[in-house]
Design a protein around this motif. Structure first.
Motif, PDB file in Angstrom:
ATOM      1  N   PHE A 291     127.093 -86.536 -31.931  1.00 55.47           N
ATOM      2  CA  PHE A 291     127.849 -86.093 -30.767  1.00 55.47           C
ATOM      3  C   PHE A 291     129.258 -86.669 -30.782  1.00 55.47           C
ATOM      4  CE2 PHE A 291     123.514 -85.381 -29.524  1.00 55.47           C
ATOM      5  CZ  PHE A 291     123.543 -84.258 -28.711  1.00 55.47           C
ATOM      6  N   LYS A 293     133.251 -87.322 -31.938  1.00 57.05           N
ATOM      7  CA  LYS A 293     134.386 -86.416 -32.124  1.00 57.05           C
ATOM      8  C   LYS A 293     135.307 -86.870 -33.260  1.00 57.05           C
ATOM      9  CE  LYS A 293     133.090 -83.810 -28.746  1.00 57.05           C
ATOM     10  NZ  LYS A 293     131.785 -84.477 -28.561  1.00 57.05           N
ATOM     11  N   ARG A 404     136.662 -79.653 -27.940  1.00 56.62           N
ATOM     12  CA  ARG A 404     135.572 -80.567 -28.316  1.00 56.62           C
ATOM     13  C   ARG A 404     134.700 -79.955 -29.404  1.00 56.62           C
ATOM     14  NH1 ARG A 404     132.103 -81.183 -24.555  1.00 56.62           N
ATOM     15  NH2 ARG A 404     132.985 -79.902 -22.890  1.00 56.62           N
ATOM     16  N   SER A 405     134.521 -78.638 -29.362  1.00 58.08           N
ATOM     17  CA  SER A 405     133.742 -77.961 -30.414  1.00 58.08           C
ATOM     18  C   SER A 405     134.475 -78.040 -31.749  1.00 58.08           C
ATOM     19  CB  SER A 405     133.508 -76.496 -30.033  1.00 58.08           C
ATOM     20  OG  SER A 405     132.759 -76.402 -28.850  1.00 58.08           O
ATOM     21  N   THR A 408     133.986 -81.471 -33.122  1.00 63.44           N
ATOM     22  CA  THR A 408     132.627 -81.645 -33.637  1.00 63.44           C
ATOM     23  C   THR A 408     132.470 -81.029 -35.011  1.00 63.44           C
ATOM     24  OG1 THR A 408     131.685 -81.693 -31.406  1.00 63.44           O
ATOM     25  CG2 THR A 408     130.184 -81.162 -33.208  1.00 63.44           C
TER      26      THR A 408
END
Length: 527
Positions: A291, A293, A404-405, A408
């Motif tokens: 999870f 970043k 944020r995606s 990731t």
């Protein structure tokens, strides 16, 4: 007698629990120490002598450091002696500390690294036509040497910096280094975290035993259902890297990463669960790393105790050296505060990551792995102000789902690439595999059944998929700060035990073992 073996789960651990509970409270630590040495002997036999040497040496060095302190306090009562005595005292304690650390590192170097070092020195000697070569000897490694050596060094340094007092109880110190749940794969414990709890002799409690059992079952699920099932596919790809390219190599890197995580974190679950049964809180080693970043955040969540050890005993001491302080001062004056700080901290950061790579193994791929993260984290720190300015200029909300995606996906690409080199048989093989991703990429490998010819059938992939889904779901729940075990404890006794038996049955039914599967050793036990 690995943690997932029938011998450990159904004979050794129950016998230790029974003997522990029946023993008088003052003698319970002796039961744990005896069990730990039996556990060590079952793997490494007479190599126990190395563990004994480490235990005896840090016990003596720790008491020696303390005795120096007492001598100094006594001498300091005379005012005219105070300044002279303090300088002599500090110099003597530094020499004692380096002697203690040197003893621990010399054993580790000789047993684990001397062969690699001499082999590479011989390549240099051959290149210059030197008439004599160094003897490239190989030694048998006792289990857990990389872990208990770090614990031994942290104990000495904590005594030196007066964070703890030297322990005059040899048995307690021996148990701290050898506690059997932490021997194979850690985590790297500090003396202040576990030593006293190990010797308190708390009686077994219903809550501790059931909570510990739940954690062990969860670890077995990750280990047997996912990690062991993936083992055959991963070994097939990485042991014959020239046969595959493109999407097969990508699949190998991705699935090895998840195999490593479920194997290592599953083992840590079993370790923490076992400690919990005895009323001992063993530090967590993972906190939902996928999870993250950034690479820095990933390593704050992955192998947490190793990262914390390197930060406290490598990064900070290097940062506080006179050379690094002067470098920082000059760099800030010449290049500004941010760049100057990056330049000075890079020295300590390099020390952390070269040692991180070497700690994992004796191959150039491990050194590359360490330098890979050193460069990425250094560049991330360097570019952070520029990224901040760009996102502010473009009015990009860094907390929005899209950004944020993106972070990731970027982080996962970094991690999968790093693990490709980490798992490769050597650096050359890793480079070739990485190159083959781009030179031999064909999507047909997904549709023509190639993935099903690597050791796993379609039912295996389905089991792995739902196993991943379960791990991901639990991770999401934990990331939200919800304790699943606390929720389960609120159920009535029939529901709780029904759930527990269902979980055990699920591990038995879906676990990978028997004909057609290659038994997978605990991965981090090899480091």
């Amino acid at each position: 007698m690995a943690y997932n073996s029938l011998l450990y789960l159904f004979i050794f651990l129950p016998a230790v629990l029974l003997a522990y509970q029946l023993a008088p409270q003052s003698s319970r630590y002796k039961v744990l120490l005896t069990a730990s040495y039996i556990f060590f002997l079952s793997f490494s036999g007479k190599l126990l002598v190395y563990l004994l040497f480490s235990t005896l040496s840090i016990h003596h060095i720790g008491l020696w450091l303390d005795s120096c302190k007492k001598d100094f306090v006594s001498a300091a009562h005379v005012p005219e002696n105070k300044k002279t005595e303090k300088a002599a005292y500090e110099a003597k304690r530094r020499r004692i500390l380096w002697l203690g650390i040197g003893l621990q590192l010399s054993i580790l170097f000789i047993l684990k690294y001397s062969g690699f070092f001499f082999e590479n020195m011989n390549l240099v000697l051959k290149a210059i036509s030197f008439p004599r070569l160094l003897p490239a000897m190989k030694f048998a490694l006792p289990i857990g040497i990389s872990f208990y050596t770090l614990q031994a060094i942290s104990y000495l340094m904590d005594v030196y910096y007066e964070k703890i007092e030297a322990d005059d109880n040899l048995g307690r110190l021996a148990l701290y280094l050898s506690f059997f749940p932490t021997l194979l794969e850690g985590p790297v414990c500090r003396y202040a975290q576990t030593a006293k709890a190990l010797c308190q002799g708390k009686p077994l409690e219903y809550k501790n035993v059931t909570y510990g059992l739940q954690r062990i079952i969860w670890g077995l699920f990750k280990k047997l259902v996912i990690a062991d099932r993936l083992n055959l596919l991963v070994e097939t790809i990485f042991d014959t890297p020239n046969h595959y390219g493109g999407i097969i190599v990508i699949a190998g890197a991705v699935l090895y990463t998840f195999q490593l995580y479920t194997d290592f974190s599953g083992c840590i679950d079993m370790t923490i669960g076992t400690g919990e049964m005895f009323g001992v809180t063993i530090p967590e080693n993972f906190r939902q790393p996928f999870f993250s970043k950034t690479a820095s955040e990933f390593w704050r969540r992955w192998h947490i105790t190793l990262g914390a050890w390197l930060k406290d005993y490598i990064f900070y001491p290097i940062s506080l050296t006179k050379f690094v302080k002067n470098l920082g001062k000059k760099s800030r004056a010449k290049f500004g505060r941010h760049l100057g700080q990056i330049i000075s901290s890079s020295v300590a950061l390099f020390g952390v990551w070269i040692l991180n790579g070497l700690w994992h193994g004796t191959g150039w791929n491990y050194i590359f792995f360490g330098m890979y993260y050193f460069v990425l984290i250094l560049m991330g720190n360097l570019l952070e102000p520029a990224v901040q300015r760009i996102t502010n200029t473009l009015r990009i909300d860094r907390t929005c789902c899209f950004y944020r995606s993106f972070q990731t996906v970027k982080l996962l690409s970094i991690v999968f690439t790093g693990e490709l080199f980490f798992r490769a048989n050597n650096l050359t093989a890793g480079m070739n595999m990485f190159r083959s991703i781009f030179t031999g990429f064909h999507l047909s490998a997904v549709t023509d059944g190639s993935l099903l010819k690597l050791g796993l059938s379609l039912p295996d992939f389905i089991a792995v998929f739902f196993g991943f889904l379960a791990v991901y779901t639990v991770g999401v729940i934990h990331e939200r700060g919800i304790s699943i075990r606390e929720r389960i404890s609120g159920w009535n006794i029939f529901a709780r035990w029904s759930f527990l038996y269902a979980a055990i049955l699920l591990v038995i039914v879906l676990g990978a073992y028997g004909d057609g599967y290659i038994p997978a050793k605990l991965i981090y036990a090899g480091f």
